[in-house]
Design an enzyme around this catalytic site. Structure first.
Site, PDB file in Angstrom:
ATOM      1  N   HIS A   1       8.196   7.441   8.949  1.00  0.00           N
ATOM      2  CA  HIS A   1       9.003   7.561   7.730  1.00  0.00           C
ATOM      3  C   HIS A   1      10.434   7.923   8.127  1.00  0.00           C
ATOM      4  O   HIS A   1      10.648   8.547   9.160  1.00  0.00           O
ATOM      5  CB  HIS A   1       8.402   8.605   6.780  1.00  0.00           C
ATOM      6  CG  HIS A   1       7.228   8.075   6.012  1.00  0.00           C
ATOM      7  ND1 HIS A   1       7.229   7.946   4.649  1.00  0.00           N
ATOM      8  CD2 HIS A   1       6.037   7.611   6.424  1.00  0.00           C
ATOM      9  CE1 HIS A   1       6.079   7.430   4.251  1.00  0.00           C
ATOM     10  NE2 HIS A   1       5.322   7.227   5.316  1.00  0.00           N
TER      11      HIS A   1
ATOM     12  N   HIS B   1       3.186   4.894  12.505  1.00  0.00           N
ATOM     13  CA  HIS B   1       3.540   4.802  11.088  1.00  0.00           C
ATOM     14  C   HIS B   1       4.631   5.849  10.855  1.00  0.00           C
ATOM     15  O   HIS B   1       4.355   7.050  10.818  1.00  0.00           O
ATOM     16  CB  HIS B   1       2.293   5.101  10.248  1.00  0.00           C
ATOM     17  CG  HIS B   1       2.552   5.093   8.772  1.00  0.00           C
ATOM     18  ND1 HIS B   1       2.401   3.965   8.009  1.00  0.00           N
ATOM     19  CD2 HIS B   1       2.958   6.072   7.929  1.00  0.00           C
ATOM     20  CE1 HIS B   1       2.718   4.244   6.746  1.00  0.00           C
ATOM     21  NE2 HIS B   1       3.048   5.526   6.673  1.00  0.00           N
TER      22      HIS B   1
ATOM     23  N   CYS C   1       9.322   9.841  -1.440  1.00  0.00           N
ATOM     24  CA  CYS C   1       8.654  10.810  -2.301  1.00  0.00           C
ATOM     25  C   CYS C   1       9.017  10.530  -3.758  1.00  0.00           C
ATOM     26  O   CYS C   1      10.201  10.435  -4.098  1.00  0.00           O
ATOM     27  CB  CYS C   1       9.083  12.215  -1.911  1.00  0.00           C
ATOM     28  SG  CYS C   1       8.421  13.466  -3.008  1.00  0.00           S
TER      29      CYS C   1
ATOM     30  N   ARG D   1       0.844  -1.192   0.000  1.00  0.00           N
ATOM     31  CA  ARG D   1       0.000   0.000   0.000  1.00  0.00           C
ATOM     32  C   ARG D   1       0.890   1.256   0.000  1.00  0.00           C
ATOM     33  O   ARG D   1       1.134   1.837  -1.044  1.00  0.00           O
ATOM     34  CB  ARG D   1      -0.956  -0.020   1.211  1.00  0.00           C
ATOM     35  CG  ARG D   1      -2.212   0.834   1.009  1.00  0.00           C
ATOM     36  CD  ARG D   1      -2.008   2.296   1.260  1.00  0.00           C
ATOM     37  NE  ARG D   1      -1.515   2.559   2.628  1.00  0.00           N
ATOM     38  CZ  ARG D   1      -1.083   3.731   3.042  1.00  0.00           C
ATOM     39  NH1 ARG D   1      -1.059   4.773   2.207  1.00  0.00           N
ATOM     40  NH2 ARG D   1      -0.634   3.898   4.271  1.00  0.00           N
ATOM     41  N   ASP D   2       1.435   1.615   1.135  1.00  0.00           N
ATOM     42  CA  ASP D   2       2.171   2.879   1.181  1.00  0.00           C
ATOM     43  C   ASP D   2       3.480   2.822   0.396  1.00  0.00           C
ATOM     44  O   ASP D   2       3.974   3.839  -0.088  1.00  0.00           O
ATOM     45  CB  ASP D   2       2.450   3.297   2.629  1.00  0.00           C
ATOM     46  CG  ASP D   2       2.794   4.786   2.738  1.00  0.00           C
ATOM     47  OD1 ASP D   2       2.339   5.557   1.870  1.00  0.00           O
ATOM     48  OD2 ASP D   2       3.518   5.173   3.661  1.00  0.00           O
TER      49      ASP D   2
ATOM     50  N   ASN E   1       9.053   4.791   3.960  1.00  0.00           N
ATOM     51  CA  ASN E   1       8.682   4.173   5.227  1.00  0.00           C
ATOM     52  C   ASN E   1       9.937   3.610   5.889  1.00  0.00           C
ATOM     53  O   ASN E   1      10.910   3.276   5.220  1.00  0.00           O
ATOM     54  CB  ASN E   1       7.708   3.017   4.959  1.00  0.00           C
ATOM     55  CG  ASN E   1       6.347   3.500   4.518  1.00  0.00           C
ATOM     56  OD1 ASN E   1       5.488   3.808   5.335  1.00  0.00           O
ATOM     57  ND2 ASN E   1       6.140   3.567   3.211  1.00  0.00           N
TER      58      ASN E   1
END
Lengths: 294, 294
Positions: free
Chosen positions: A209, A207, A240, A15-16, A249
């Site tokens: 980064h 969550h 990004c 997903r991310d 992540n």
């Protein structure tokens, strides 16, 4: 310092990690990767998002994934649900948990979904109620819970206000997101401690980064606050798209090594994870480049 | 977690940052850099080593530096002293502090100076006694205080044994070095806590490397243990010369930003430090490549 015996790691690569990539990973290959992630020992996997495929074309196969993922005892699949239309699709899938999300910072929420945090909160709490009623699990994910790219540091009170509304609507789990990787260990520790103190019965995840290299320090700070569930992506995907190579992540292998070396058990197989460190970027390299559909 | 009001940062760029480089930075340029480091607010600067120039040719100008560094109120210059011959040279210089060092791990000590830890300890404690008698400050630096490249994790008891002998010989300050960057936050926290508990009257510093990305997490762990003095290098210099680009000492700018963002005051000027991030690598690029003299 506290060094708990066990911490749970959730994989959010598909997903991310893939969401903002410019390539589409084929459904078949996503399913293969889910199997490899499970083989590494992950029990919680965030697989996709029921966002409109026009907006996030990398997630266009959410419905198909929802039918085809292997059902394995003890493995929990999660999917993001952005709105009522997404929830309808989610409820026809086999995903266990719906991740309902919004930003604590109105500036970011506005940029993301063109609504104020207040407006999103109203919608999200309704979606939580419906999802719970349908017997599925709900995760309330609060983005920009520490720092907003537009308005800077987000006051704790705004985060608590959102968390409280989510808890009142019956959410089964809360998540705080350091969306742009700018939170400090101090902020992670203070916000997480206060949320856990205020809502002791609701599990809390982080969550994180690694954009500015604070990822591992923030994991340790979260642990000190009492957090026992962390999101990671294989190979640190999810950077990004406009800054290729920038860390995204927090990276599964790095987090797992950090914890296991400290005798904090994750139940994961580091050798399998190190393979995914190599295979995921390869997969992206060989996948079909998306043509803009919007 | 603890977030103290103030932490002291010591610059070790000109010693540990340059020591293993294959270029010789001219004395004049080293002095210029010392001035820039002072302009950034550093009050403790480790400048060089009185090792034999045949062994570490980058440090061949230790005596000259010892005469020519600008004397500035409140600024403390330090130099490594490996043996009696080095101490004689040190005592003729204007350096304030002698850093007397050995490895907690005998395997590493043997590889480094061809002596057992026991043998080095005897010599180092003698050097400490002489240095103190001469009215100079002594810093006892314990290398491989956590992990040894040859024998793996170093038991705490071995570190304490070395520390105790140093303290008994009158050392003014202790330092624990994570020489190869493999210590975990847990190890940093546990060893540092125990040393501080055992020797509460002797200031303790941490010398950390960022080889595996644990640098910032380890700074935070050291702070939790009560450590208030950390070594850094500008631009993170001091990586292994056989792995170009690998991170070396924890990077001044990264550490200072991490601390200042958490309202932990360092008294340093981040803008000046960010300039040094750029200028130090440039300086190395333009310096004369050393021809092997050994």
């Amino acid at each position: 310092m506290i060094f708990p015996e066990q911490v749970t790691i959730r994989d959010v690569t598909l997903r991310d990690g893939l969401q903002n990539e410019s390539v589409f990973v084929e459904t078949e290959q996503k399913i293969e990767k889910v199997k490899e992630i499970i083989a590494a020992g992950f029990k919680r996997i965030e697989v996709t998002s029921f966002v409109h495929p026009k907006w996030v074309p990398t997630m266009q196969d959410a419905d198909e994934l929802g039918q085809r993922l292997p059902i394995i005892l003890g493995v929990e699949y999660e999917a993001l649900v952005p709105n009522k239309r997404g929830l309808d699709r989610f409820l026809q899938s086999n995903f266990h948990s719906a991740v309902l999300f919004l930003s604590a910072s109105t500036a970011h929420n506005q940029a993301n979904v063109n609504k104020s945090t207040e407006e999103s909160l109203e919608e999200v709490t309704e979606l939580i109620a419906i999802t719970n009623k349908e017997g599925r699990k709900t995760v309330g994910a609060i983005s920009t819970a520490f720092v907003c790219p537009f308005s800077g540091e987000v006051p704790y009170e705004e985060v608590e206000k959102v968390a409280e509304a989510l808890v009142n609507s019956g959410v089964n789990e809360l998540g705080l997101g350091d969306t742009i990787g700018k939170a400090t260990p101090r902020q992670i520790y203070e916000y997480s401690s206060r949320i856990l103190e205020k809502f002791p019965d609701v599990p809390l995840s982080l969550h994180l980064h690694d954009t500015y290299g604070y990822g591992l320090a923030n994991v340790m700070a979260g642990i000190q606050a009492g957090v026992r569930l962390f999101d990671v992506a294989q190979a640190g995907l999810g950077g990004c798209p406009y800054a290729p190579g920038s860390p995204g992540n927090i990276q599964a292998s790095k987090v797992v090594q950090l914890l296991e070396k400290q005798n904090i058990n994750t139940g994961l197989d580091i050798d399998q994870i190190l393979k995914l460190d190599i295979e995921f970027p390869k997969l992206l390299g060989s996948s079909k480049v998306l043509t803009k559909t919007v």
